[in-house]
Write a protein that holds these residues in place. Structure first.
Motif, mmCIF file in Angstrom:
data_model
loop_
_atom_site.group_PDB
_atom_site.id
_atom_site.type_symbol
_atom_site.label_atom_id
_atom_site.label_comp_id
_atom_site.label_asym_id
_atom_site.label_seq_id
_atom_site.Cartn_x
_atom_site.Cartn_y
_atom_site.Cartn_z
ATOM 1 N N LEU A 62 17.416 -59.886 10.932
ATOM 2 C CA LEU A 62 16.418 -59.198 11.751
ATOM 3 C C LEU A 62 16.980 -57.903 12.323
ATOM 4 N N LEU A 63 18.220 -57.947 12.784
ATOM 5 C CA LEU A 63 18.833 -56.754 13.372
ATOM 6 C C LEU A 63 19.032 -55.652 12.328
ATOM 7 N N VAL A 64 19.635 -56.016 11.208
ATOM 8 C CA VAL A 64 19.902 -55.023 10.165
ATOM 9 C C VAL A 64 18.593 -54.531 9.555
ATOM 10 N N GLY A 65 17.671 -55.450 9.305
ATOM 11 C CA GLY A 65 16.395 -55.070 8.723
ATOM 12 C C GLY A 65 15.611 -54.128 9.619
ATOM 13 N N THR A 66 15.624 -54.396 10.925
ATOM 14 C CA THR A 66 14.920 -53.527 11.867
ATOM 15 C C THR A 66 15.579 -52.154 11.943
ATOM 16 N N MET A 67 16.904 -52.122 11.888
ATOM 17 C CA MET A 67 17.603 -50.837 11.877
ATOM 18 C C MET A 67 17.204 -50.013 10.653
ATOM 19 N N ILE A 68 17.092 -50.678 9.514
ATOM 20 C CA ILE A 68 16.663 -49.987 8.294
ATOM 21 C C ILE A 68 15.247 -49.449 8.461
ATOM 22 N N GLY A 69 14.368 -50.287 9.003
ATOM 23 C CA GLY A 69 12.995 -49.865 9.234
ATOM 24 C C GLY A 69 12.886 -48.692 10.180
ATOM 25 N N GLU A 70 13.722 -48.709 11.222
ATOM 26 C CA GLU A 70 13.723 -47.600 12.184
ATOM 27 C C GLU A 70 14.223 -46.317 11.524
ATOM 28 N N LEU A 71 15.275 -46.432 10.716
ATOM 29 C CA LEU A 71 15.826 -45.251 10.047
ATOM 30 C C LEU A 71 14.839 -44.671 9.033
ATOM 31 N N LEU A 72 14.059 -45.556 8.403
ATOM 32 C CA LEU A 72 13.081 -45.104 7.412
ATOM 33 C C LEU A 72 11.752 -44.713 8.048
ATOM 34 N N HIS A 73 11.622 -44.977 9.358
ATOM 35 C CA HIS A 73 10.382 -44.661 10.084
ATOM 36 C C HIS A 73 9.168 -45.294 9.406
ATOM 37 N N LEU A 74 9.282 -46.581 9.080
ATOM 38 C CA LEU A 74 8.206 -47.272 8.383
ATOM 39 C C LEU A 74 6.914 -47.282 9.196
ATOM 40 N N GLU A 75 7.045 -47.548 10.486
ATOM 41 C CA GLU A 75 5.840 -47.630 11.321
ATOM 42 C C GLU A 75 5.126 -46.282 11.373
ATOM 43 N N ASP A 76 5.893 -45.203 11.474
ATOM 44 C CA ASP A 76 5.282 -43.868 11.500
ATOM 45 C C ASP A 76 4.533 -43.599 10.199
ATOM 46 N N ALA A 77 5.135 -43.994 9.080
ATOM 47 C CA ALA A 77 4.499 -43.774 7.781
ATOM 48 C C ALA A 77 3.201 -44.570 7.666
ATOM 49 N N ILE A 78 3.242 -45.821 8.141
ATOM 50 C CA ILE A 78 2.046 -46.659 8.084
ATOM 51 C C ILE A 78 0.963 -46.108 9.003
ATOM 52 N N MET A 79 1.372 -45.586 10.161
ATOM 53 C CA MET A 79 0.398 -45.015 11.089
ATOM 54 C C MET A 79 -0.271 -43.779 10.490
ATOM 55 N N LYS A 80 0.499 -42.958 9.783
ATOM 56 C CA LYS A 80 -0.097 -41.791 9.122
ATOM 57 C C LYS A 80 -1.099 -42.229 8.064
ATOM 58 N N LEU A 81 -0.731 -43.257 7.297
ATOM 59 C CA LEU A 81 -1.637 -43.783 6.279
ATOM 60 C C LEU A 81 -2.888 -44.370 6.926
#
Length: 239
Positions: A62-81
C-alpha cells in the motif's frame, strides 16, 4: 461470463434511473444514502481485510503503491478525464444538477470510479468467476452498485453511466486472464491481495461518506504489487 455483464447493467440501469429522476428524489434520501454507501464500502473493506495473512507485506504494498500513484499523479489524470466526460455528456443531455460545483463533481466521480471499477471485490470477484464459475461476489457488488449509481446520478447526471464501460472492460479482462493468473498464485497471495483491496475500499468509504477525502485513485497501484510483494515476503521472511 455472467458477473461482469450483470454488474455493468446494474450501473447503467441505476445511473439512467437516478439521472432521469433527478431532483424528484427527496433531498433527505440523496443526502443520507451516500453515508450508507460509504459504510457499506467500509464494511466490505473490513470483511476483506480480516483475511490478511502477512500484514507487513500488505502495508508495504500500500505504501509503495500509493507513492507510485502520487508520483504518476493518477488522481489528477482521472480528474481531467472526468472533467472531459462531464463536458461531453452535458452537451448530449442536461445534467441532473447543473449547479453542482465542478470540484465536487470530480471528487464524487473519482470516488465512485474506484468503487465501481477498481474495488477489491470487483477485481477478485471477476478473477474468481473466471476460475471457478462462481459469480456470487459480483452479484453482491451489483446490488450495491445499482443503488449507488442511482443516488449519485441524481447529482452527477448521465456521466455515471459511462463508468459501466471501464468497469466491464476491467472485469471481463480479468475474467479471461484468470486461468493464467490464478494458477501462479497461492491462497496466501490471494488473501493479502484481498486485504489490500479492502484497505482501499475503506478509504473509498470515507471519501464517499464525506468524512476524509483520501486520494484513492493514487492508491490503486498497490493492487498490482500486493501479490508479488507477498510472494517475496514468504520467500525471504517466512521460515
Amino acid at each position: 461470463m455472467i458477473g461482469p455483464f450483470v454488474n455493468g447493467a446494474s450501473v447503467i440501469v441505476g445511473s439512467l434511473t437516478g439521472a432521469a429522476a433527478g431532483n424528484r428524489i427527496s433531498e433527505n434520501l440523496r443526502t443520507k444514502m451516500p453515508l450508507v454507501f460509504g459504510v457499506s464500502s467500509m464494511g466490505l473493506g473490513i470483511a476483506m481485510i480480516v483475511k490478511v495473512k502477512y500484514l507487513p507485506a500488505v502495508i508495504l504494498s500500500l505504501l509503495v503503491g500509493t507513492m507510485i500513484g502520487e508520483l504518476l499523479h493518477l488522481e489528477d489524470a482521472i480528474m481531467k478525464l472526468a472533467g472531459k466526460t462531464r463536458g461531453f455528456i452535458d452537451r448530449i443531455a442536461k445534467p441532473a444538477d447543473a449547479n453542482l460545483p465542478h470540484d465536487e463533481f470530480l471528487s464524487k466521480f473519482v470516488a465512485i470510479l474506484v468503487l465501481f471499477c477498481a474495488s477489491g471485490t470487483g477485481i477478485f470477484g471477476a478473477m474468481n468467476e473466471g476460475m471457478t464459475g462462481d459469480s456470487s461476489l459480483l452479484m453482491v457488488k451489483s446490488f450495491l452498485d445499482l443503488f449507488t449509481a442511482a443516488i449519485f446520478a441524481t447529482a452527477l447526471g448521465f456521466s455515471v453511466a459511462t463508468l459501466a464501460v471501464p468497469q466491464f472492460i476491467i472485469q471481463s479482462s480479468l475474467f479471461l486472464l484468470a486461468t493464467r493468473i490464478l494458477p501462479m498464485t497461492s491462497p496466501v497471495m490471494i488473501a493479502d491481495f484481498s486485504a489490500c483491496g479492502g484497505l482501499i475500499m475503506v478509504a473509498t468509504g470515507f471519501r464517499i461518506a464525506g468524512i476524509k477525502p483520501f486520494a484513492v485513485a493514487n492508491m490503486l497501484p498497490a493492487l498490482f504489487l500486493a501479490m508479488p510483494v507477498t510472494a517475496l515476503w514468504v520467500r525471504f521472511f517466512v521460515h
